[in-house]
Enzyme design. Structure first.
Site, mmCIF file in Angstrom:
data_model
loop_
_atom_site.group_PDB
_atom_site.id
_atom_site.type_symbol
_atom_site.label_atom_id
_atom_site.label_comp_id
_atom_site.label_asym_id
_atom_site.label_seq_id
_atom_site.Cartn_x
_atom_site.Cartn_y
_atom_site.Cartn_z
ATOM 1 N N CYS A 81 4.274 6.451 -6.732
ATOM 2 C CA CYS A 81 4.534 7.729 -7.494
ATOM 3 C C CYS A 81 4.880 9.093 -6.510
ATOM 4 C CB CYS A 81 2.943 8.257 -7.770
ATOM 5 S SG CYS A 81 1.782 6.994 -8.187
ATOM 6 N N ASP A 122 -1.832 -2.645 -12.964
ATOM 7 C CA ASP A 122 -0.798 -2.738 -14.079
ATOM 8 C C ASP A 122 -0.571 -4.046 -14.857
ATOM 9 O OD1 ASP A 122 -0.031 -0.111 -13.406
ATOM 10 O OD2 ASP A 122 2.199 -0.466 -12.895
ATOM 11 N N ALA A 166 3.249 4.612 -1.986
ATOM 12 C CA ALA A 166 2.952 5.306 -3.062
ATOM 13 C C ALA A 166 3.970 5.475 -3.940
ATOM 14 C CB ALA A 166 2.687 6.787 -2.577
ATOM 15 N N SER A 175 0.803 -1.251 0.094
ATOM 16 C CA SER A 175 -0.028 0.025 0.022
ATOM 17 C C SER A 175 0.711 1.167 0.048
ATOM 18 C CB SER A 175 -0.853 -0.208 1.403
ATOM 19 O OG SER A 175 -1.863 0.997 1.226
ATOM 20 N N TYR A 216 -14.439 31.894 -15.208
ATOM 21 C CA TYR A 216 -13.350 32.912 -15.356
ATOM 22 C C TYR A 216 -13.387 33.926 -14.133
ATOM 23 C CZ TYR A 216 -11.427 37.518 -16.489
ATOM 24 O OH TYR A 216 -10.714 38.453 -16.466
HETATM 25 C C1 LIG Z 1 -9.121 42.596 -26.627
HETATM 26 C C2 LIG Z 1 -10.585 42.729 -27.079
HETATM 27 C C3 LIG Z 1 -10.677 43.923 -27.758
HETATM 28 C C4 LIG Z 1 -10.732 41.430 -27.920
HETATM 29 O O1 LIG Z 1 -9.968 41.592 -29.182
HETATM 30 P P1 LIG Z 1 -9.401 40.006 -29.759
HETATM 31 O O2 LIG Z 1 -8.799 40.606 -31.006
HETATM 32 O O3 LIG Z 1 -10.786 39.400 -30.304
HETATM 33 O O4 LIG Z 1 -8.639 39.347 -28.694
HETATM 34 P P2 LIG Z 1 -7.211 38.754 -28.641
HETATM 35 O O5 LIG Z 1 -6.282 39.913 -29.183
HETATM 36 O O6 LIG Z 1 -6.854 38.134 -27.482
HETATM 37 O O7 LIG Z 1 -7.120 37.877 -30.054
HETATM 38 C C5 LIG Z 1 -8.237 36.898 -29.918
HETATM 39 C C6 LIG Z 1 -8.259 36.263 -31.208
HETATM 40 O O8 LIG Z 1 -6.842 35.621 -31.512
HETATM 41 C C7 LIG Z 1 -7.066 33.996 -31.476
HETATM 42 N N1 LIG Z 1 -5.905 33.558 -30.974
HETATM 43 C C8 LIG Z 1 -5.624 33.606 -29.589
HETATM 44 N N2 LIG Z 1 -4.411 33.266 -29.262
HETATM 45 C C9 LIG Z 1 -3.983 32.641 -30.352
HETATM 46 C C10 LIG Z 1 -2.696 32.111 -30.917
HETATM 47 N N3 LIG Z 1 -1.851 31.691 -30.120
HETATM 48 N N4 LIG Z 1 -2.563 31.710 -31.991
HETATM 49 C C11 LIG Z 1 -3.656 31.975 -32.952
HETATM 50 N N5 LIG Z 1 -4.834 32.681 -32.777
HETATM 51 C C12 LIG Z 1 -4.883 33.022 -31.473
HETATM 52 C C13 LIG Z 1 -8.561 33.911 -31.126
HETATM 53 O O9 LIG Z 1 -8.794 32.710 -31.698
HETATM 54 C C14 LIG Z 1 -9.103 34.993 -31.279
HETATM 55 O O10 LIG Z 1 -9.658 35.013 -33.037
HETATM 56 P P3 LIG Z 1 -10.964 34.818 -33.276
HETATM 57 O O11 LIG Z 1 -11.774 35.491 -32.353
HETATM 58 O O12 LIG Z 1 -10.977 35.340 -34.474
HETATM 59 O O13 LIG Z 1 -11.086 33.311 -33.246
HETATM 60 C C15 LIG Z 1 -11.784 42.471 -26.328
HETATM 61 O O14 LIG Z 1 -11.837 41.294 -25.614
HETATM 62 C C16 LIG Z 1 -11.630 43.650 -25.085
HETATM 63 O O15 LIG Z 1 -11.688 44.577 -25.137
HETATM 64 N N6 LIG Z 1 -11.373 42.946 -23.765
HETATM 65 C C17 LIG Z 1 -10.838 43.834 -22.811
HETATM 66 C C18 LIG Z 1 -12.357 44.104 -21.729
HETATM 67 C C19 LIG Z 1 -12.956 42.871 -21.079
HETATM 68 O O16 LIG Z 1 -12.770 41.978 -21.578
HETATM 69 N N7 LIG Z 1 -13.250 43.176 -19.745
HETATM 70 C C20 LIG Z 1 -13.827 42.307 -19.038
HETATM 71 C C21 LIG Z 1 -12.884 41.229 -18.614
HETATM 72 S S1 LIG Z 1 -11.905 41.930 -17.374
HETATM 73 C C1 LIG Z 2 -5.331 3.654 0.460
HETATM 74 C C2 LIG Z 2 -5.891 2.480 -0.003
HETATM 75 C C3 LIG Z 2 -5.568 1.083 0.913
HETATM 76 C C4 LIG Z 2 -7.433 2.601 -0.530
HETATM 77 O O1 LIG Z 2 -8.111 2.593 0.624
HETATM 78 P P1 LIG Z 2 -9.548 3.197 0.801
HETATM 79 O O2 LIG Z 2 -10.058 2.766 2.055
HETATM 80 O O3 LIG Z 2 -10.330 2.693 -0.514
HETATM 81 O O4 LIG Z 2 -8.969 4.591 0.773
HETATM 82 P P2 LIG Z 2 -9.422 5.893 1.631
HETATM 83 O O5 LIG Z 2 -9.154 5.811 2.941
HETATM 84 O O6 LIG Z 2 -8.989 7.096 0.792
HETATM 85 O O7 LIG Z 2 -11.112 6.069 1.410
HETATM 86 C C5 LIG Z 2 -11.740 6.139 0.092
HETATM 87 C C6 LIG Z 2 -13.036 5.916 0.486
HETATM 88 O O8 LIG Z 2 -13.834 6.769 1.129
HETATM 89 C C7 LIG Z 2 -14.572 7.719 0.539
HETATM 90 N N1 LIG Z 2 -14.325 8.999 0.715
HETATM 91 C C8 LIG Z 2 -13.413 9.800 0.474
HETATM 92 N N2 LIG Z 2 -13.533 10.907 1.047
HETATM 93 C C9 LIG Z 2 -14.672 11.160 1.970
HETATM 94 C C10 LIG Z 2 -15.187 11.902 2.505
HETATM 95 N N3 LIG Z 2 -14.643 13.063 2.716
HETATM 96 N N4 LIG Z 2 -16.352 11.686 3.063
HETATM 97 C C11 LIG Z 2 -17.053 10.408 3.049
HETATM 98 N N5 LIG Z 2 -16.230 9.538 2.044
HETATM 99 C C12 LIG Z 2 -15.079 10.009 1.467
HETATM 100 C C13 LIG Z 2 -14.327 7.128 -0.862
HETATM 101 O O9 LIG Z 2 -15.639 7.177 -1.490
HETATM 102 C C14 LIG Z 2 -14.047 5.760 -0.841
HETATM 103 O O10 LIG Z 2 -15.146 4.898 -0.386
HETATM 104 P P3 LIG Z 2 -15.720 3.857 -1.246
HETATM 105 O O11 LIG Z 2 -14.682 3.174 -2.154
HETATM 106 O O12 LIG Z 2 -16.351 2.993 -0.557
HETATM 107 O O13 LIG Z 2 -16.486 4.756 -2.406
HETATM 108 C C15 LIG Z 2 -5.344 1.946 -1.370
HETATM 109 O O14 LIG Z 2 -5.603 3.116 -2.479
HETATM 110 C C16 LIG Z 2 -3.742 2.050 -1.314
HETATM 111 O O15 LIG Z 2 -3.472 0.990 -1.040
HETATM 112 N N6 LIG Z 2 -3.059 3.053 -1.923
HETATM 113 C C17 LIG Z 2 -1.677 3.394 -1.874
HETATM 114 C C18 LIG Z 2 -1.130 2.775 -2.898
HETATM 115 C C19 LIG Z 2 -1.336 3.510 -4.295
HETATM 116 O O16 LIG Z 2 -2.322 3.842 -4.587
HETATM 117 N N7 LIG Z 2 -0.147 3.599 -5.045
HETATM 118 C C20 LIG Z 2 0.061 4.118 -6.182
HETATM 119 C C21 LIG Z 2 -0.219 5.700 -6.205
HETATM 120 S S1 LIG Z 2 1.138 6.511 -5.727
#
Ligand SMILES: CC(C)(COP(=O)(O)OP(=O)(O)OC[C@H]1O[C@@H](n2cnc3c(N)ncnc32)[C@H](O)[C@@H]1OP(=O)(O)O)[C@@H](O)C(=O)NCCC(=O)NCCS
Ligand SMILES: CC(C)(COP(=O)(O)OP(=O)(O)OC[C@H]1O[C@@H](n2cnc3c(N)ncnc32)[C@H](O)[C@@H]1OP(=O)(O)O)[C@@H](O)C(=O)NCCC(=O)NCCS
Ligand SMILES: Cc1cc2nc3c(=O)[nH]c(=O)nc-3n(C[C@H](O)[C@H](O)[C@H](O)COP(=O)(O)OP(=O)(O)OC[C@H]3O[C@@H](n4cnc5c(N)ncnc54)[C@H](O)[C@@H]3O)c2cc1C
Ligand SMILES: Cc1cc2nc3c(=O)[nH]c(=O)nc-3n(C[C@H](O)[C@H](O)[C@H](O)COP(=O)(O)OP(=O)(O)OC[C@H]3O[C@@H](n4cnc5c(N)ncnc54)[C@H](O)[C@@H]3O)c2cc1C
Ligand SMILES: [Ca+2]
Ligand SMILES: [Ca+2]
Lengths: 564, 564
Positions: A45, A293, A43, A41, A436
């Site tokens: 990982c 596995d 980890a 039992s 967002y």
């Molecule tokens: C900025 C604003 C004018 C939008 O302008 P815009 O040109 O559409 O936005 P961006 O410069 O981010 O560009 C987005 C475009 O590029 C594309 N794009 C984004 N990343 C890309 C990437 N890495 N490669 C290619 N295309 C990409 C998107 O698909 C989008 O194009 P499309 O709409 O034609 O599909 C408008 O969103 C704005 O006024 N925002 C500020 C105000 C605001 O949102 N306030 C509230 C939130 S705080």
């Molecule tokens: C630990 C181990 C023995 C499993 O025992 P387990 O009793 O099933 O695990 P937990 O103590 O986490 O309990 C999980 C149970 O509690 C439940 N549970 C989890 N959080 C809960 C919460 N907050 N409230 C109520 N129930 C909860 C789950 O649904 C699960 O119950 P169920 O299977 O009956 O639905 C087994 O996973 C193990 O040996 N793990 C270590 C090895 C391993 O995973 N290695 C590889 C990864 S690194």
């Protein structure tokens, strides 16, 4: 109530999870776990975090959040489960529903009866055909004992020139664990890019660029032939291309399913080499379940069988098996190959098919590479990320997404994996109601922007070259204009060195259209892709016929690494 | 190509986004924005971060990531859009497709023609019926000018005893912006809990417990009647229950859609008070589109109209309108009311229906409150979170989820919102392939564990009381045992003070069953719910007939706050 005998082989994740769930559902069952190793039992990982010192105490790798060690005593008292460690199951007698096991210390054999048998036998690390793997200083990172051994070597200052062989998830977690400015860390990868099969080559290269700038050495397309040593200790790694100094070598070339027991018992083994199970996790013998596995999975997109040894599947399947061995009818539907990794300050995540995989499977696809901020750029915590999205052309179904960056990508990949579970399309993506606020994302989430950009591409609104394609055009000596529309400051910091590069900021483009040659192909470029896209629309709107922009801008351009 | 006249009223998010997208699709259209205010295209959502000092430069609130101010000059050069600021549209002449506008400085009128008209007139803050709102020191946080004014007051040291009226998203962002150990910050909320309508009362209370412990003062179920001042400056806030010292008051009691222009033009206004649009964002006049804070939306779960003024909708709708005014046919399908907030170190997120909302709408629901770690508990970055999930009983369709905590909740809520877009069920949730690695989550993701716990509840495997129900049982003087199964250390740190509390750790429970009274109801309790659930299964398995556990454990217990 029944007093069913549930016998479980394997005591890491799959087995114990099955036992825990089964116990909660059937208080009277006799539940027994056989584990040939010492620890249960645990980890696995978590081992990289123990090596890096993030986890201080070794025991934390197998302790509950309230500080109790998950040893056989814990399983007895808190879960009512009998655990035998150092007990290897050596054969299954299906006719009599018995398992023969052997005590690994005493050699003594013992018989365990079952009504339901559960195989959670896991996997073992592949031993590559490399000479001298028995030298001191050669490690794996698969069992708790491995972690202890490496940790001791690290603490003793014996790990200074580290070579990690293999750059899959475990190899890169090992990198993350041992990387430090005080050490030389080199990865050797037989294939051409980092995390092959996990990331597409372009993404792997861009990730490597980041690691390289931090000081990681990468050797790609290079095969380790043998190790050399002095006084029984490794000193060198010899590849087909040269030699690398090493006082520590970590082998991470993958794992294989542990199917010997199943195979010898005549259970069906699949093409992947792992045990075949149905969606109830039953093997070809309905009273024998297998999970984790040691089994193969069904890919939810392709319907094909895949081998994907992940703790999350072992645990989720454990719950399903726990249900089913106590009379339930739960199912495990399949996987999408979602994976996530934190390495050297970078987040890496992927789900579904990569571009290479999708093409190999015959999908007609479109993909895009997008650079973007993970949250509003004005927020001090914002960071850049790169997202690559792949859809099927005619259906617009999402096939895969990969993300890398200092910024948040795991969230986006989980959202994509959720969509893909439902067969989601690009149009769905544009209609998702994602939360967002400025410290989390942008008003249009980066994932959605990526989908929009891909939709633009499919609809001919965005015409692009990938950075790779631009590099090839340049290398072929093609005559075109690479129009850099960034600010002069941004240009001066870093740009593509070539005579075909022309500078005009986006803000002056509309006024200075006459300075852009009308008879040449124009490829616009900026920091992340947005301005270059905008510039391409301006030029196309003004009648320029042959205009494209470079996807992901300079953020997507790894080709000025010293090595390229 | 056409030279279509696209006229847009409103220059913050909805308007400029529409303009930018329309320009990219139609290079020849005449695109014009009229904005009565001074600033355009600004990040209203960023204002709290300017106040808190996270954003140093005011200009960053309306600058691109490459440092260019998004002023009319930017819109002209980079987007080819004409912007008139200080220009108020005063009437729409639909018959002649003209808008009459007035220069707010000179009073001069001007006529703008349109082929397609776009209303992005947004919202205005509600002015509550409170006396003396004109005192100095009384602020809103809706326009850039507001942010400037508050910032000046903050910098001048004039903001020491702050009262914030209203605890919706904007009120709580204001709290986040001004909260500091050097100030007294009090929120006054007319309703009974924090973020009413956004979080269910139990979640609002648990969030408040955290804020309270950090030093925030909350006054709930309290109505502000008037302000008092000296020398024209506010000094006191007088409520129906008392008085609060104040040298600064921020009003944040919500916004209303700006529909005057639409209404006077005879466009249909909905029951919510906002403009009615179809899924193409067309008003009752097909040549007039409306979007953003001035329109109502369709709730994807209930099909009902709701008013949900969010920047993300304004922007996503802007892209849809940009498509449609240039000949496209894009749709905006509706919303789920997803929202996310960072406040005083806590992440807050929600989507879908709350328990209260769902019940009010007549849904037959089940819900659960779960406390959990956001990632593997042994990872040093792990933090606790609380998740509340609500499903429809017979269909098991996910209806809503709310999360709060120092740990990651936004990701989980986005995943849930994605599921809900597809009408996802609990069984789907258990089958999602979410990425797992120790720095991101647990092998079974916290969201999935929450779903499992809820499924257990629906199937009778988990029998629970909410903390509220336990509190009520205690208050009623019921005879039952509150069995605390945590470690002695955990018990000693904090526990429910009551004679009915009995202590037995989970580890000793199986052995000491005889110490548990067989004739009484047993309610188990632990830190987060897991051990108490396990204990409940042990007791039920041992034949105890009347056993429940308290959801979310002590993490879900806010009732030992000084005030309760
Ligand atoms: C900025 C604003 C004018 C939008 O302008 P815009 O040109 O559409 O936005 P961006 O410069 O981010 O560009 C987005 C475009 O590029 C594309 N794009 C984004 N990343 C890309 C990437 N890495 N490669 C290619 N295309 C990409 C998107 O698909 C989008 O194009 P499309 O709409 O034609 O599909 C408008 O969103 C704005 O006024 N925002 C500020 C105000 C605001 O949102 N306030 C509230 C939130 S705080
Ligand atoms: C630990 C181990 C023995 C499993 O025992 P387990 O009793 O099933 O695990 P937990 O103590 O986490 O309990 C999980 C149970 O509690 C439940 N549970 C989890 N959080 C809960 C919460 N907050 N409230 C109520 N129930 C909860 C789950 O649904 C699960 O119950 P169920 O299977 O009956 O639905 C087994 O996973 C193990 O040996 N793990 C270590 C090895 C391993 O995973 N290695 C590889 C990864 S690194
Ligand atoms: C360094 C590292 C990092 C990882 N990180 C991640 C990650 O981030 N995310 C993720 O999802 N996965 C990760 N994994 C993978 C994860 O650890 C495995 O998927 C998981 O341990 C599988 O559990 P299992 O119980 O199926 O098999 P195993 O862990 O292989 O356990 C099987 C057990 O069965 C025992 N056994 C086998 N045969 C017998 C027999 N005949 N008799 C008795 N006992 C037997 C073995 O001794 C073994 O202890 C990582 C793995 C490593 C090594
Ligand atoms: C402090 C704060 C934090 C916020 N945080 C978030 C968040 O985290 N997430 C989120 O999604 N949303 C958030 N919002 C909400 C978001 O800011 C709004 O949803 C968004 O601004 C709406 O954009 P809009 O263009 O539709 O309307 P508005 O921003 O209201 O803009 C409408 C514009 O139209 C102009 N106008 C109106 N009538 C006329 C006329 N007749 N002639 C000319 N001009 C006219 C107005 O002057 C105004 O400038 C936040 C809001 C505030 C105040
Ligand atoms: Ca750019
Ligand atoms: Ca607990």
């Amino acid at each position: 109530m029944s007093s069913k005998k549930i016998l479980i082989i394997g005591g890491v994740a799959a087995g114990p999870k099955t036992a825990a769930r089964a116990r909660r559902l059937d208080p009277d069952a006799q539940i027994t776990i056989l584990e040939k190793g010492k620890y249960i039992s645990f980890a696995g990982c978590g081992m990289p975090f123990y090596l890096s010192g993030k986890i201080h105490d070794f025991d934390h790798l197998y302790s509950t959040s309230y500080g109790v060690k998950r040893d056989p005593e814990f399983f007895k008292s808190e879960r009512g489960v009998d655990v035998f460690t150092g007990m290897e199951a050596i054969s299954i007698d299906r006719a009599n529903k018995r398992v023969i096991a052997r005590n690994v210390d005493t050699g003594e054999e013992r018989v365990f009866e079952y009504d339901k048998l559960v195989l959670g036998t896991g996997s073992y690390p592949i031993t590559p055909p490399i000479e001298n793997l028995d030298l001191k200083g050669v490690y794996r990172l698969n069992h708790l004992e491995d972690a202890q051994t490496i940790k001791q070597a690290l603490d003793a200052g014996e790990v200074n020139d580290v070579v990690i062989i293999g750059t899959g998830f475990i190899g890169m977690e090992a990198v993350d664990a041992v990387f430090s400015p005080m050490r030389t860390v080199t990865v050797v990868e037989f294939r051409d890019t980092l995390l092959p099969g996990i990331l597409d080559p372009d993404m792997g290269t861009l990730l490597y660029k980041n690691f390289y700038e931090q000081g990681l050495e990468g050797r790609f397309g290079e095969k380790v032939l043998r190790l050399e040593g002095e006084d029984g200790r490794v000193t060198k790694v010899i590849t087909d291309k040269g030699s690398i100094d090493a006082d520590a070598v970590i082998l991470a070339v993958g794992v294989r399913p542990n199917v010997k027991l199943a195979q010898e018992a005549g259970l069906t083994i699949g093409e992947t080499g792992a045990i075949v199970v149905n969606e109830y996790m039953q093997t070809s013998d309905p009273d024998i379940y297998a999970l984790g596995d040691c089994v193969e999975n069904t890919h939810l997109l392709t319907g094909k069988k895949v081998y994907a040894p992940m703790a999350t599947y072992a645990n989720r399947q454990g719950r399903v098996v726990g249900d089913n061995v106590t009379g339930g009818k739960s199912t495990f539907k399949g996987i999408l190959g979602t994976g996530v990794l934190h390495c050297m300050g970078m987040n890496v995540a992927r789900t579904g098919l990569g571009e290479v995989q999708a093409r190999a499977l015959g999908y007609d696809i479109e993909s895009i590479l997008v650079a973007t901020f993970d949250m509003t750029h004005y927020h001090p915590n914002s960071n850049k990320i790169l997202l690559k999205m792949i859809v099927e052309k005619n259906t617009r179904k999402l096939l895969g997404i990969q993300g890398i960056g200092k910024g948040e990508v795991a969230k986006r990949i989980d959202v994509a994996a959720t969509m893909m579970y439902y067969g989601g399309t690009l149009d769905d993506l544009l209609n998702l109601d994602l939360g967002y606020a400025p410290p989390y994302n942008t008003p249009i989430d980066p994932m959605v922007h990526t989908g929009m950009a891909l939709k633009n591409k499919l609809e001919g609104v965005a015409n692009t070259y990938t950075p790779q394609e631009v590099k090839e055009k340049l290398a072929r000596g093609e005559d075109f204009v690479l129009l850099d529309v960034r600010t002069p400051q941004q240009f001066n910091m870093r740009h593509i060195e070539d005579d075909r590069v022309q500078q005009l900021t986006l803000g002056e483009l509309r006024e200075k259209l006459d300075q852009v040659p009308g008879d040449k192909e124009i490829v616009t470029v900026c920091v992340m892709g947005t301005r270059a896209y905008e510039a391409s629309r301006i030029l196309q709107g003004a009648g320029f016929k042959n205009v494209k922009f470079m996807e992901a801008g300079m953020e997507g351009w790894p080709f000025d690494m010293d090595d390229f």
